[in-house]
Enzyme design. Structure first.
Site, mmCIF file in Angstrom:
data_model
loop_
_atom_site.group_PDB
_atom_site.id
_atom_site.type_symbol
_atom_site.label_atom_id
_atom_site.label_comp_id
_atom_site.label_asym_id
_atom_site.label_seq_id
_atom_site.Cartn_x
_atom_site.Cartn_y
_atom_site.Cartn_z
ATOM 1 N N GLU A 138 0.816 -1.226 0.000
ATOM 2 C CA GLU A 138 0.000 0.000 0.000
ATOM 3 C C GLU A 138 0.846 1.270 0.000
ATOM 4 O OE1 GLU A 138 -2.292 -1.090 3.463
ATOM 5 O OE2 GLU A 138 -4.099 -1.391 2.261
ATOM 6 N N LYS B 49 5.852 -1.832 1.702
ATOM 7 C CA LYS B 49 5.259 -1.971 3.033
ATOM 8 C C LYS B 49 5.181 -3.441 3.436
ATOM 9 C CE LYS B 49 0.951 -0.773 5.442
ATOM 10 N NZ LYS B 49 -0.493 -0.557 5.193
#
Lengths: 768, 768
Positions: free
Chosen positions: A490, A602
């Site tokens: 993300e 991430k």
């Protein structure tokens, strides 16, 4: 700074000493739950210090209005908020007129909390001197019953240490509660009736908008030196609460004990007008048994859970405690009894992430529940999505996809999308793939194909249709492309041709086409039903195939790796290790645009695909991609280290695998991210389990066989885990010398260890 | 459906007939303003129907808390909200005990509104029969004085038509006002004192948080048949309002007239404790002159504005009305007197877009103000950004850019960013380029270089520094790239290498380096001061140059066009004309993800670059790019048609140019976007002006000369406009036969018409 105040103990979480600034963190860590409700470790008695009150009921939520700066078409009207429910634990204590309050008393000593994971209870004990000089020893024990899952039980013991004292104990219920995250002072509960009857009391209320009806109830008994007080309590009520008061003179050394049975009955399980009588039924059963017998049941029930799901680790008490904490919390959150419920990222330990369902369930939690429960539990998790298929089709329609295409929501309570950021909601569409993969995974693990013709195929058709409509043909590339997506990483938004998403899209179509063939051949009547219901045609499936056969996958010839997305190589490819420590975590230190244009990942993205579809790639492929991507991965999602741990183990890099394992296993106990006070990371706990079983143990299902390639971290002497494989319980023990496989079941099974076939008889133990 | 109820009239906006459902739209269209304050065309008397109350004070705003689902680092803490200010226009009328209310009376006839743009006043007249049978003729005339810009004046005439009647008129002030967009019931104003003195009254209040102090004041006089009433009014106050009541028996046919002077004094211009005495000073001046004389001043002042800025169109009354409405509104919004103020996209006509400053000012409004005002006004607009340089540097720091890099905010009130969507705030960085371009444009037009050494160079250095830090070197492309931006086409987010942004970045650096050289040579002491202040070094500027010289520009060999961004050709290139009409406007019909992955362009993006840097490209280049991009452009920004109109005219496509012109010139009058009730599109009105002057008139500044290539739409007989070019006023008249140039000034100037040099003497008129 890690908190590091939890004592290492194999079966319990223990805190010693009272520190006001860790109250909120401990309230998370010592949370209890039973799948139907959950309770943060708030004090029973009044506390004027910083606290985060939380009592949660599974499936009870509030649709808060979506508010954004620039409204974009297709936004859901609301986002779901997990609601703090009426307080059922409260017991105020007044001693010679002074209210007991650990924040304002003269001194607290011998403060100790224990969450006993083996037996499923939480206890807090301490000695306290009040401003008026009275000294007390308090011990409070409580649990949420696994057997009567609408019931909580508290035994609250007060011993007067230094003088004869008038003690007033006041068990109460309170619906005047608020949400920590209620920015706009909205009211979430309507209280409609408060009543009492002798030592019982009830608050009937319902949530605003969603109108979930709840009866919060209690019954209290008070004992002096083990003998129940004869008088009935005096009862006081106000608009939002009800309180029973017992007042007693207690001599020095004597003990006053309150036994409070309380909890919720909910109209998901009862008729709305029968909530109070249902509460009485629970109280009658509980009273008949009494606190001790209920506690006995609790120990037995948890014993059964551990029998099937325990992992032991020898030679590393903190690791042992960590993995048990994870298994314990997963079982507190979801027990698979009700296919209308699911697993929220914070379970019943906080408000964040709305208590809703994410793709975490399919991608991370399902393997744990498949291997440690009967297959009905995994079926329930799949069925949850089948029940939401119509809503997923509606959701896709809202975004402009007709013809029965299904886009499952990124976050949901009831099947509707309830998250409101376009880059997530509209673009993080890979979740559809995880839901399809779970169907495949269930069949692979359980060997049970019946879910596909019965329910799964319809889900797969909706998903395949979505992918087919979501791609477009690029004249420039002469391939189908997927524009404008957000992958599992993300830290990228609105990218083109995210490899993971493209790969899943192709796989979903291929898999669906295969299942259509299989169901057509083997389940003709199901096939006809589904073909008619979905109005499928061979032209349509031929169109799907064209997409699957001509999907674009970004690739770098130079690095010989698939690219996370188009243009990834335009980034400044500075590795995480070369970043100054002061820059991390980047999600706290950097602005969003800087994160987006950086190469930092991430959580596993390309590597998540290599995890799901391991058998599509060689070990060399994995190694090249791991070597390329891991150095850019900041693991700022709790879901990241586990996948990397499994892959590092597979590549024989046990030191690295162990490092990743540590990051996931004690994430909350050691509060790596400095946020445990908000609640626990429940779904990532399943990842920890995977790190041991799939990572160190090397468990896979292949060739329809359970297979292992066991390794052991240097730091451990031995470890063991249990797998429920198609109703046979296999205990795997690994130590430095080798591994042992013990079957308890009724059938002979074959497994593979390090690629060699091993036959196991029931009751037999085989060492390799 | 267009509203189409505004009567065509060359100098006035006229509405006839009373329709309740267009009250809110008319409140926008008939708004008045004087640069310091603005007032929607709300009724003076009570109105119980649907209305959108709006009184606005320039520069008075409220920093509302930014609330988003997922907080991202670098978000501004607040977004600015334009505040509805205390009501100064109110005059309640009670007739034989019944309150006058157009929503509840028996009948309304001969209702008429006129906004007289030539003279700067607004009038509303109607006849009304009340439920009690009394018939009245009302005429209300009001204006916001250009000369006393803290003053509003109202003459409210009531003629009793059918019987002797007791009329009570009640001029009032009211600070109990709210904002339409106040979602969270926040209070924005604190009222600290209410006072009155004979026929005067005052409300002193200040805004929450920002603490802007405002005195809202009024004075009223009432006349019966032209004779002032002798009694003083009775005064009533409550917590938030103050009202003067005059009661008078009025015979049939007689007229009662209220003259109300009212407005605001603001502590931007006065000491806070002197606001009331400042109000008295304004009232003294106004009283001395009286309503008629003030009105005379108003006509004279507007006459002067029109003298310099009028555009006439012969043979098309609606076009004439449209362009004058645009020029009128721009002048109502900003007059350039105060460099602390700027031009909000909705001016003083609504709340939307927070009344804040966008890049619209530099890209669209500056050319209008340069050509129709003295150069001090344009200087003020530039200076506004110079005053905000420190804040722009802070803003860049918040996003991680050190070393004096400046990122101007996307939306601002006081120099701070106050918009809170990452895809706009963090990524729509091209605004920095427009601010630099305005410096260049000012010098090009005015010939005045003094702004650069005095202020502009520091701004340019900050901007160049930003671009230098914002790019990164792509090893893959061996060029500098700009990742993660949003271009002027906001229907794309987080794209890489938006050509327009990349081109601006390179140009900004090149231009800054040129100015550094020029200032070094010609303004040595300024250079030294700036060099020291900014700690510039030749190493740093050499680094900048490397970036400018090696910037990447996405290009398609196939189409021979620069690509709007990387990957544009992966899109499904279906032209707008091939889209089903039911799909448009896409921003209302499509979800955001669908818009993002479509090829549809909200407003000129690559073509915006061709507009700014026209002389960098050939006509063939322009034609190719126009042919490629315009067919994908949906023009769903009010700022889009004007640029396309200019370019279509340049390409000799006058029919297309005229079509675009129509879309921009009567956007609000005909309510194309069905939203005029929210307010007017002020900044795009400057684009309309550009469409005529730069588009049809072909005005350019090149070779330091004013140049024209005039054309005329088929639909017109003639048109003319005026240009203040370096203090010489040039009137250009174009008809079907040719064009005429008349100079009124004191110097001979040379211009070029169709590339031929033309010499103009003061007072002379030359036909070409």
């Amino acid at each position: 700074m890690n908190q590091d105040y939890i004592k290492a103990d194999e079966w319990s979480i223990v805190e010693e000493g009272f520190e006001k600034d860790r109250v909120k963190s401990s309230e998370s860590l010592f949370s209890i739950g039973n799948g139907a409700m959950g309770q943060r470790a708030n004090f029973e008695e009044h506390y004027s210090g910083a606290t985060f009150q939380g009592s949660y009921i599974a499936g009870v939520y509030y649709p808060d209005k979506t508010r954004v700066g620039w409204w974009k078409n297709g936004y859901p009207e609301y986002f779901a908020k997990v609601l703090n429910a009426p307080n059922w634990i409260g017991i105020d204590v007044v001693v010679n007129g002074e209210q007991l309050d650990l924040n304002s008393c003269k001194s607290v000593s011998n403060f100790r909390r224990e969450l006993n994971m083996q037996e499923g209870w939480y206890q807090r004990s301490f000695e306290v001197e009040l401003q008026n000089g009275v000294a007390l020893a308090i011990r409070s024990t409580r649990f949420l019953s696994l057997d009567l899952d609408e019931l909580g039980a508290i035994r609250y013991e007060i011993q007067v240490l230094n003088q004869e004292t008038q003690v007033s104990v006041q068990p109460y219920l309170d619906s005047g509660i608020t949400n920590e995250d209620s920015n706009w002072d909205d009211k979430f509960w309507n209280t409609t009736a408060i009543s009492s009857n002798k030592n019982r009391a009830y608050i009937e209320s319902h949530t605003m908008k969603t109108n979930f009806g709840v009866c919060t109830y209690m019954q209290s008994k008070v004992y002096l030196e083990g003998k129940e007080l004869s008088e009935e309590p005096s009862c006081t009520t106000d608009e939002l609460s009800v309180k029973n008061t017992y007042t007693q003179t207690v001599a020095k050394g004597q003990k006053l004990t309150v036994v409070k049975f309380a909890g919720y009955t909910v109209d998901r399980n009862h008729k709305t007008d029968a909530l109070k009588s249902a509460a009485d039924e629970v109280l009658d059963k509980a009273s008949e048994l009494g606190f001790e017998a209920l506690m006995g049941q609790q120990k037995a029930s948890w014993g059964k859970i551990w029998e099937m799901s325990d992992i032991t680790i020898e030679g590393d008490a903190k690791a042992q405690q960590g993995i048990r904490f994870n298994i314990f919390q997963l079982n507190q959150t979801y027990l698979g009894k009700d296919s209308r419920l699911n697993i929220g990222p914070k379970g019943f330990t906080g408000e964040k992430y709305g208590g809703s369902t994410y793709w975490d369930t399919e991608a991370y939690c399902l393997p744990f529940y498949m291997a440690t429960k009967n297959q009905e539990v995994a079926w329930s998790l799949l069925e949850y999505r089948y029940h939401h298929l119509d809503k997923a089709i509606e959701n896709a329609e809202k975004l402009g996809f007709a013809n029965g295409a299904a886009l499952y929501p990124m976050v949901t309570m009831n099947g509707e999308e309830c998250h409101n950021e376009w880059e997530i909601t509209f673009e993080e569409i890979h979740r559809n793939g995880a839901i399809a993969f779970a169907i495949y995974n269930y069949h692979r693990f359980t060997g049970d194909y019946s879910y596909v013709p019965k329910m799964g195929l319809e889900v797969l058709i909706g998903i395949a249709r979505f992918w087919h409509l979501r791609v477009n043909f690029s004249e420039d590339k002469q391939k189908y492309v997927l524009l404008g997506v957000t992958g599992p990483n993300e830290y990228e938004n609105n990218v083109n041709n995210n490899w993971y998403t493209n790969y899943l899209a192709k796989w979903c179509i291929d898999y669906t086409l295969e299942q259509l063939e299989k169901v057509k051949t083997e389940y003709a009547s199901d096939f006809d039903r589904i073909y008619t219901k979905t109005k499928l045609s061979s032209e349509e499936t031929a169109d799907w195939k064209k997409v699957a056969d001509n999907m674009f996958f970004p690739y770098s010839e130079k690095y010989e790796v698939y690219l996370q997305q188009d243009g990834f190589l335009d980034k400044e490819l500075v590795k995480v290790q070369d970043l100054d420590k002061s820059e991390r975590p980047v999600n706290q230190k950097w602005s969003w645009d800087r994160i987006l244009r950086s190469p930092y990942i991430k959580q596993a993205d390309v590597l998540q695909g290599f995890y799901f579809f391991e058998d599509h790639f060689t070990n060399k492929d994995l190694e090249r991609h791991f070597n390329f991507y891991e150095p850019f991965t900041v693991h700022e999602s709790s879901l990241s280290p586990c996948v990397h741990s499994i892959q590092a183990a597979k590549l024989g890099r046990m030191e690295q695998a162990y490092t990743f394992y540590l990051r996931t296993s004690r994430l909350d106990l050691d509060d790596y991210n400095k946020e445990v006070e908000e609640g626990l990371h429940i779904t990532s706990m399943a990842g920890t389990w995977m790190s041991i079983v799939e990572g160190f143990g090397g468990m896979r299902i292949a060739e329809d066989l359970l297979q292992f390639t066991p390794q052991i971290p240097n730091q451990w002497d031995a470890y063991s885990f249990k797998i429920n494989f198609r109703d046979q319980i296999l205990t795997v023990t690994v130590n430095k010398q080798g591994s042992t496989y013990q079957l308890s079941g009724d059938q002979t099974i074959s497994i593979k260890v390090n690629n060699d076939l091993v036959k196991l008889q029931p009751g037999q133990s085989v060492a390799v």
